[in-house]
Design a protein around this motif. Sequence first.
Motif, PDB file in Angstrom:
ATOM      1  N   ASN A  85      -0.628   4.146  -2.184  1.00 10.78           N
ATOM      2  CA  ASN A  85      -0.731   5.555  -1.820  1.00 10.78           C
ATOM      3  C   ASN A  85      -0.447   6.468  -3.009  1.00 10.78           C
ATOM      4  O   ASN A  85       0.574   6.306  -3.688  1.00 10.78           O
ATOM      5  CB  ASN A  85       0.216   5.888  -0.665  1.00 10.78           C
ATOM      6  CG  ASN A  85      -0.379   6.929   0.238  1.00 10.78           C
ATOM      7  OD1 ASN A  85      -1.498   6.729   0.723  1.00 10.78           O
ATOM      8  ND2 ASN A  85       0.298   8.025   0.446  1.00 10.78           N
TER       9      ASN A  85
ATOM     10  N   THR B 162      -7.591   0.924   7.140  1.00 14.56           N
ATOM     11  CA  THR B 162      -6.659   1.873   6.537  1.00 14.56           C
ATOM     12  C   THR B 162      -6.016   1.318   5.274  1.00 14.56           C
ATOM     13  O   THR B 162      -5.567   2.082   4.435  1.00 14.56           O
ATOM     14  CB  THR B 162      -5.530   2.234   7.516  1.00 14.56           C
ATOM     15  OG1 THR B 162      -4.903   1.023   7.919  1.00 14.56           O
ATOM     16  CG2 THR B 162      -6.069   2.967   8.723  1.00 14.56           C
ATOM     17  N   ARG B 163      -5.978  -0.015   5.150  1.00 17.87           N
ATOM     18  CA  ARG B 163      -5.254  -0.544   3.987  1.00 17.87           C
ATOM     19  C   ARG B 163      -5.913  -0.130   2.675  1.00 17.87           C
ATOM     20  O   ARG B 163      -5.280  -0.175   1.635  1.00 17.87           O
ATOM     21  CB  ARG B 163      -5.091  -2.063   4.092  1.00 17.87           C
ATOM     22  CG  ARG B 163      -6.377  -2.854   4.042  1.00 17.87           C
ATOM     23  CD  ARG B 163      -6.110  -4.290   4.436  1.00 17.87           C
ATOM     24  NE  ARG B 163      -5.587  -4.383   5.810  1.00 17.87           N
ATOM     25  CZ  ARG B 163      -4.769  -5.341   6.231  1.00 17.87           C
ATOM     26  NH1 ARG B 163      -4.356  -6.274   5.405  1.00 17.87           N
ATOM     27  NH2 ARG B 163      -4.370  -5.363   7.477  1.00 17.87           N
ATOM     28  N   HIS B 164      -7.180   0.261   2.741  1.00 23.49           N
ATOM     29  CA  HIS B 164      -7.865   0.700   1.521  1.00 23.49           C
ATOM     30  C   HIS B 164      -7.818   2.215   1.355  1.00 23.49           C
ATOM     31  O   HIS B 164      -8.422   2.753   0.437  1.00 23.49           O
ATOM     32  CB  HIS B 164      -9.331   0.260   1.562  1.00 23.49           C
ATOM     33  CG  HIS B 164      -9.500  -1.231   1.632  1.00 23.49           C
ATOM     34  ND1 HIS B 164      -8.880  -2.089   0.757  1.00 23.49           N
ATOM     35  CD2 HIS B 164     -10.207  -2.020   2.483  1.00 23.49           C
ATOM     36  CE1 HIS B 164      -9.204  -3.334   1.050  1.00 23.49           C
ATOM     37  NE2 HIS B 164     -10.002  -3.320   2.104  1.00 23.49           N
ATOM     38  N   LEU B 165      -7.133   2.882   2.271  1.00 24.66           N
ATOM     39  CA  LEU B 165      -7.149   4.349   2.267  1.00 24.66           C
ATOM     40  C   LEU B 165      -5.759   4.903   2.035  1.00 24.66           C
ATOM     41  O   LEU B 165      -4.765   4.190   2.142  1.00 24.66           O
ATOM     42  CB  LEU B 165      -7.683   4.860   3.610  1.00 24.66           C
ATOM     43  CG  LEU B 165      -9.114   4.414   3.943  1.00 24.66           C
ATOM     44  CD1 LEU B 165      -9.394   4.635   5.418  1.00 24.66           C
ATOM     45  CD2 LEU B 165     -10.113   5.163   3.085  1.00 24.66           C
ATOM     46  N   GLU B 166      -5.712   6.194   1.754  1.00 20.51           N
ATOM     47  CA  GLU B 166      -4.430   6.859   1.618  1.00 20.51           C
ATOM     48  C   GLU B 166      -3.809   7.043   3.012  1.00 20.51           C
ATOM     49  O   GLU B 166      -4.526   7.130   4.020  1.00 20.51           O
ATOM     50  CB  GLU B 166      -4.612   8.228   0.972  1.00 20.51           C
ATOM     51  CG  GLU B 166      -5.330   8.182  -0.361  1.00 20.51           C
ATOM     52  CD  GLU B 166      -4.445   7.726  -1.506  1.00 20.51           C
ATOM     53  OE1 GLU B 166      -3.574   8.476  -1.921  1.00 20.51           O
ATOM     54  OE2 GLU B 166      -4.630   6.595  -1.991  1.00 20.51           O
TER      55      GLU B 166
ATOM     56  N   ARG C  98       0.837  -1.198   0.000  1.00 20.63           N
ATOM     57  CA  ARG C  98       0.000   0.000   0.000  1.00 20.63           C
ATOM     58  C   ARG C  98       0.873   1.250   0.000  1.00 20.63           C
ATOM     59  O   ARG C  98       0.482   2.293  -0.514  1.00 20.63           O
ATOM     60  CB  ARG C  98      -0.909  -0.067   1.225  1.00 20.63           C
ATOM     61  CG  ARG C  98      -1.928   1.054   1.364  1.00 20.63           C
ATOM     62  CD  ARG C  98      -1.436   2.143   2.270  1.00 20.63           C
ATOM     63  NE  ARG C  98      -2.489   2.751   3.031  1.00 20.63           N
ATOM     64  CZ  ARG C  98      -2.387   3.044   4.316  1.00 20.63           C
ATOM     65  NH1 ARG C  98      -1.279   2.745   4.983  1.00 20.63           N
ATOM     66  NH2 ARG C  98      -3.362   3.623   4.944  1.00 20.63           N
TER      67      ARG C  98
ATOM     68  N   HIS D 171      -4.871  -0.605  -5.255  1.00 23.82           N
ATOM     69  CA  HIS D 171      -4.653   0.538  -4.378  1.00 23.82           C
ATOM     70  C   HIS D 171      -3.197   0.635  -3.946  1.00 23.82           C
ATOM     71  O   HIS D 171      -2.555  -0.365  -3.676  1.00 23.82           O
ATOM     72  CB  HIS D 171      -5.528   0.411  -3.120  1.00 23.82           C
ATOM     73  CG  HIS D 171      -5.389   1.586  -2.189  1.00 23.82           C
ATOM     74  ND1 HIS D 171      -5.591   2.886  -2.589  1.00 23.82           N
ATOM     75  CD2 HIS D 171      -5.039   1.658  -0.881  1.00 23.82           C
ATOM     76  CE1 HIS D 171      -5.382   3.697  -1.574  1.00 23.82           C
ATOM     77  NE2 HIS D 171      -5.044   2.984  -0.527  1.00 23.82           N
TER      78      HIS D 171
ATOM     79  N   PHE E 200      -2.458  -1.566  10.661  1.00 20.80           N
ATOM     80  CA  PHE E 200      -1.902  -2.902  10.406  1.00 20.80           C
ATOM     81  C   PHE E 200      -1.416  -3.460  11.736  1.00 20.80           C
ATOM     82  O   PHE E 200      -0.453  -2.955  12.319  1.00 20.80           O
ATOM     83  CB  PHE E 200      -0.752  -2.829   9.405  1.00 20.80           C
ATOM     84  CG  PHE E 200      -1.189  -2.414   8.037  1.00 20.80           C
ATOM     85  CD1 PHE E 200      -1.629  -3.368   7.122  1.00 20.80           C
ATOM     86  CD2 PHE E 200      -1.186  -1.086   7.656  1.00 20.80           C
ATOM     87  CE1 PHE E 200      -2.049  -2.997   5.860  1.00 20.80           C
ATOM     88  CE2 PHE E 200      -1.604  -0.701   6.401  1.00 20.80           C
ATOM     89  CZ  PHE E 200      -2.032  -1.659   5.498  1.00 20.80           C
TER      90      PHE E 200
END
Lengths: 398, 514
Positions: A285, B304-308, A80, A283, A139
Motif C-alpha cells: 500500500n 484486492t491484493r493487487h490494489l491499494e 500488502r 506491491h 482476503f
Amino acid sequence: MEHTDPFAGERLKLSPFHARQAPMNLRDAWSSWNSYKFADYYYDAQYEYFCIRNTCGTYDICPMQKYEIRGADALAMLNRMVTRDVAKLKLDRVTYCCWCTDEGRMIDDGTIFRLGDDHYMLTCGSPCLAWLRQSALGFTELTVRDISEERAGLSLQGPTACAVLKAMGLAAIEQLKPFGILHFDFRGDTLMVSRTGFSGDLGYELWIDRSLALDLWDALYSAGEHHGIHPYGEAATNMARLEAGFIMPAMEFNEALKTVNFQLDQTPFELNLGWLVDFRKPHFNGRSALLRERDKGPKYTLVKLDIEGNKPANDAILYADRRCKGEIGYVTSAMWSPAAKANIALAMVRTKYLAGDIFAEIYYPKELRPYRKVARCTVRDKPFWAPARTRQTPAPDR
Amino acid sequence: MDRYDTIIVGAGHNGLICAAYLARHGQRVLLVEAADAAGGLASTREFHPGFHVAAAHTVYQFSPQIAKELELAKHGYADSGKPLSTIGLDPEGNHVAITAEGVSGVDAEDADRYRRYRAELETFRDALAPFWMKRMPGIGGNSAQELLTFAQLGLRLRRLGREDMLEFFRVATLPMRDLLDENFANDRLKAALSWDGIIGGRLAPRSPNQSVLMLLYRLCGEHGGQHVVPQAGIRGLIDALVAAATGAGAQLRLGAAVKQILVEGDESGLRATGVELASGERIAADRVVSSADPQRTFLELVGTRHLEIGFSNRIRRLRCEGYVAKLHLALAEEPRFRGLEQADGRMIIAPDLDAIEFAFDDAKYGQCSSDPVMEIVIPSLREPALAPPGQHLLSAHVMYVPARLKGGWTADAREALTSRLLDELERYAPGLRKLVLHAELLTPADLETLHGVTGGHWHHTEFAIDQLLMMRPTYEAAQYATPIPGLFLCGAGSHPGGGLSGAPGHNAARVILS
C-alpha cells in the motif's frame, strides 16, 4: 438501592498489572494511553530513567494494541499492508515495520511477530482494527482478532534485564538474539519472551495471558530484587527512546488517518525510515506514491541534532542563519541527555537545508522569566545511546 | 500462446466500440465474452420459442460521432427512423403524449410551458454535450489537457449567459419533482417527464442528487433523448458493432468467461498481463481493458491484493444495486391499449409522481411495490422479426424491484409479482392476459446472473454526483486507466455512464491510443 455509575463508560481501564503498579505510584502521576490508566512516572522520572540506563525497569505495555492475524492469507494481507517484506520474516522472529495510506502517508509503526506458518501478531501504539478490516477486504482465508485485552505485555529494559530473566529461571535466555522469540512454560501456560523494546538498550518484552499477569510480575520482581528492577512510566520511556533516536506518534509524526490538514502527515522517507520501504516487493500500500517520493526526495527529513549549550530546544523553530530569517524546520522532541551528556533533539528539517548551518531559536525559563537564545545545531547520524550489549548474543549480565 | 496488444473483457456495446477503435488503429485485439452472444444488456435472446428481446428495448442517446467514425451504416446500422412518442397511460384512455413536436392531452398552459421547459433543457444539454465524449481531468492533475477541459467546461457554462448559467447550477442537481412541480400542473405529464431522470438508478422523484443531470445526459445523443427502436432493432446495432470490430480485425470469442485478470509483479511493480478463462486457458496481452462493472473488475477479476487498500474500499462502497426488473410477454396477437390506435409508443404506467415515489419507498426496504410503475414497449411493432408472424411481444421496465428481496426471489415471489404486473397491464389493455403465451420476469438478480453485471444495475454503478465525471467510478480510476499499469476500464461504470451511448468505450480507446 443499587448505585449505578453514570460515568462507567468513561472510566479508565485498569491494566492487569495495576494491583502491583498502583501502590508503587507514590505520586499518583497517572495519565492515560488507549483508555488505560497509565503511569506518567511512579516517583521521579529522572530516577526511573537511570534505572533503565544502569540497572533495569519494567514498562507496562498492556495498553499497546495487539492483533492476532491467522490464516493462509495472513502473509499476503500483511505484506500488502506494510512497506517491509514480511515474507522474509522467519518463525519466532519479530520485525519493525510501518504502514501507509494509498498516498504513502504513514498511518503508524509497529512490530510483527511471526508465531507460526500462518500465524502473526501485530502490535502498535494506536487502535488499528478499522484499517486492518479495510486491509482484509478480499482476503478470505484470514481472521483478524484484537487480543489487546487478553494478552498482557510487560517490557523489561536495561543492562541487567537478561540477568533478571536468568534468575527467574528462563533457561538459555542469554542466547536469544535481538528480535528473536522464545517460549517458556509458566504456571501451566506459555510465557512468550521477545528480545525487543523501545529503550535502545538490552531489553525484552514478556507476553502472557492476562490471568497470569500478577504471577509474572511477582516472579520477575522477586528475581530482580538484587538487580535494581523498578517500574518506569511514560516520561522515562520518552527520554530513553529519544536517546535511541526512536520516533513517537503525535511527536515526530502525525498518524495519517487522524491528520486533519492535507499532507500535514509524513511519509516514511521524511521520517528517515526509507530503509523500511522495500521496493523489491511488486506491491504494497502506497508503493506508487512512495516511489515518486523517493525519486523526488522528501521535502523534510527527520534528523538527530546535537545542540550547543544545555537548554533543551523543545518546540524550537530552526533557521539557516543566526539572525533567524527564514524557517527551515522545527524540533519535534528535545531533552538534555544524561547518558550522552549532550543537548539533543529530533527535528524535521527541509531536506535541502541539511547540508548548511542550522540554528535553533530556544526559549527557556529562569525563575519564571523566559529568555531567548539562538544555538548552533549539528546533525548526528548515530543514535545518542547505542551500547554494544543491545546487539550482543549471548546477552551480558550487565 | 497467442499474444495480443489488447484483451477486452466483455463484448457489450462499450467493449465492442473500444475494440473497434483499437483494431482500426492496428492493434491486435481479442474480445472475450462470457455469454454466447455479444451485446451484454443489449444482446437479443430468445425468451420463448420464436420470441426475441433485449434487456435494453430502446436506444435514445447513441453517439452519432461513434456511428460515423466506425462507419456503422456500412455494417447495417441504419438510422433509427421514427422516434417513439412517450405516452403517459390513463386507464380510461385520456393519455398524455410527448413527441418531438410537443405534448398533447394536457391543457394549453402545460403545453406552452413544455416548449419553454424543453428549450431550457436543450440549452443546458448543449453546454454539457461535449464533455460526455471527453476524458475527465484528474483531481489535482495540472496537465495542459486537463486544465483545458476544465476551462472549456467553465467557458461553455459561462457562455450560457448569466441567467442561464445561474439557472443551470440551480437545477442540475434538483430532484425531478421540484423541477416538474415548478413547471407543470398535469400529474400524468409530470410522472412521464420524470421517468428519464430516474429510471435505472436508486432514485425517485423526490431523491436529491443528480436526476436532472441524468436527464441531460440522456438528451445528449443522436435522438435528442427521443427513444427509438433502430430499423434493424437493438440487434441491428449490436450486429453492426460486432461487424465494425471484427471487420477491423478484432477477434471475438463468445462463451469465454474470464476467471481472473492476470497481474504480474516484479521490482518495477505490478502490471496486467492477460486473462485466465474459466476453462483455465491463459491468454497474454500488453494490456487488458475491462468493460465489466468496477466491482466485478476490481474485487473479483483483479483481486484486492493487487490494489491499494483505500481504493479497494472505495470500490466496495460503490452503490451497485439495480432496481429495474424486466417483464417479457410473448403475445398471441397485437395488444390493444384503451384509447390508443396502436401501442406504438413508449408507454408509461405511473399516474402521478407520488405513485413512483411510493413504489420506491417499498423497494428501499427490500420489498416489491404493490403498485409498481413501468415503461412498456411493443418492439415487434417496429421489428416484426422479433416474434413469429402475426404475433407480438411486450417488453416492460418495472420499477422498483430490489435485487435483494426480503425473503429472497422464491418461485412464489416471482409468481406474485408477475401476476400483479399482468393485473396492472390488464387495467390499461383489457384482454391482454388472454393473449399471453409466456411470461418471463427478470429481476435485477436475474440480470446479474444473465449478464454478469453486479446488482443488475443498468449503469454498473449508480449515476450519482459522487460517482460522476472525474469521480466515476472513483478517483484513481476515473480516466479509464487504473492504478494497475496495463489495466483499463471501458464500461458503463466509467465516465460518462451507461445507457447505450457508447461514450465510455470510445473515450477509453482514445486514452489507450494517446
